[in-house]
Design a protein around this motif. Structure first.
Motif, short mmCIF file in Angstrom:
data_model
loop_
_atom_site.label_atom_id
_atom_site.label_comp_id
_atom_site.label_asym_id
_atom_site.label_seq_id
_atom_site.Cartn_x
_atom_site.Cartn_y
_atom_site.Cartn_z
N SER A 65 0.85 -1.18 0.00
CA SER A 65 0.00 0.00 0.00
C SER A 65 0.88 1.23 0.00
O SER A 65 1.88 1.28 0.72
N SER A 67 1.19 5.49 0.37
CA SER A 67 0.52 6.54 1.13
C SER A 67 1.32 7.81 1.13
O SER A 67 2.54 7.78 1.33
N GLN A 73 -4.43 6.16 1.42
CA GLN A 73 -3.75 4.89 1.20
C GLN A 73 -4.26 4.25 -0.07
O GLN A 73 -5.46 4.20 -0.30
N GLU A 88 -8.04 -2.96 2.03
CA GLU A 88 -9.21 -2.09 1.90
C GLU A 88 -9.93 -1.92 3.24
O GLU A 88 -10.42 -0.83 3.56
N TYR A 91 -8.08 0.63 5.22
CA TYR A 91 -8.33 1.96 4.67
C TYR A 91 -9.71 2.45 5.06
O TYR A 91 -9.89 3.62 5.40
N GLN A 99 -2.10 0.93 9.26
CA GLN A 99 -2.25 2.34 9.63
C GLN A 99 -1.30 2.72 10.76
O GLN A 99 -0.72 3.81 10.77
N HIS A 204 -8.84 4.89 -5.78
CA HIS A 204 -9.46 5.65 -4.69
C HIS A 204 -9.81 7.08 -5.11
O HIS A 204 -10.04 7.94 -4.26
N ARG A 230 -15.97 7.40 6.33
CA ARG A 230 -15.63 6.11 6.93
C ARG A 230 -16.72 5.66 7.89
O ARG A 230 -17.07 4.47 7.93
#
Length: 256
Positions: A65, A67, A73, A88, A91, A99, A204, A230
């Motif tokens: 990933s 970022s 991300q 995913e 994210y 993260q 994304h 989110r």
């Protein structure tokens, strides 16, 4: 610095359980990495290195990933659908070993997501990861100039830590992936976004667009707008990308 709890487990190399690579092993490691790149175009080099990790380590799958910061991300490569969905999920939640590794710019080794300290640290992520059949996740930052520009994420379908021997491969492999990505970036003309990065970001783009709409509608900053997106995704049982498509289609307005 290593982050995350670990418990004893049988090594992938029973003849030398937990033993780190010696001099001859390191030579074989270098040859394995070189062989993974043999005849590989530059754009495919990071993926080839990741495949080598899956082939040579005691792991089930892997992903990379990328970022720009801890909020954005993009999954650049994954070995299988579970690896992609695991990335995913992190994210979408904005939480999980990946993260945390980005935020700390340090390896995060979550050896047992079925219980204990790792499950308590990321309770929602751990629950969703276990539902995917994932029991352990090892996130290694891709570091450049002291900053994490992404992560190499390894997962296993059973609990247990990486052996010392596996660490001796995984950590330099993460460095090799970072170097390959930086070489790709350096090959692009100044001021032109790398084609491989643009392709990763395209997955994304809808999230960025939906976040911008929420920012304008609710007068929020980017972090707050993404948090709202989110939260909506989580309550609806969607990925953040799926929730973004709902916003862009006008089916979710956030005007309440």
């Amino acid at each position: 610095m290593l982050v995350g709890g670990e418990v004893p487990v049988d090594s992938a190399f029973p003849e030398e359980a937990g033993a780190p690579f010696g001099g001859e092993d390191l030579k074989r490691l270098s040859r394995a990495l070189a062989d993974s790149l043999a005849g590989t175009a530059g754009i495919d080099a990071p993926a080839a290195l990741c495949r080598a990790c899956v082939d040579l380590l005691d792991v089930t799958g892997a992903s990379v990933s990328l970022s720009g910061d801890t909020e954005a991300q993009m999954v650049w490569w994954s070995s299988d659908p579970v690896a992609a969905q695991l990335a995913e999920t992190q994210y979408t939640l904005g939480d999980g070993p990946c993260q945390t590794a980005l935020a700390l710019a340090a390896p995060v080794l979550a050896a047992d997501l079925t219980g204990g300290a790792d499950a308590r640290r990321w309770p929602v992520f751990a629950q969703q990861a276990v539902a995917l059949g994932v029991r352990a996740v090892f996130s290694l930052p891709l570091q450049a100039a002291g900053l994490a520009v992404g992560t190499l994420d390894l997962y296993r379908d059973r609990p247990g830590p990486l052996s010392e021997r596996d660490r001796s491969f995984a950590f330099p492999a993460a460095d090799a992936v970072t170097t390959a990505l930086l070489v790709l970036q350096a090959q692009e003309p100044p001021g032109v976004e790398a084609a491989w990065l643009e392709a990763a970001e395209s997955d994304h783009e809808e999230v960025h667009q939906a976040t911008g709409m929420i920012m304008v509608l609710l007068d929020l900053n980017p972090q707050q707008a993404l948090a709202r997106l989110r939260a909506h995704a989580f309550t609806q049982g969607q990925s953040v990308t799926e929730a973004a498509r709902e916003v862009l289609a006008g089916r979710v307005r956030f005007d309440d």
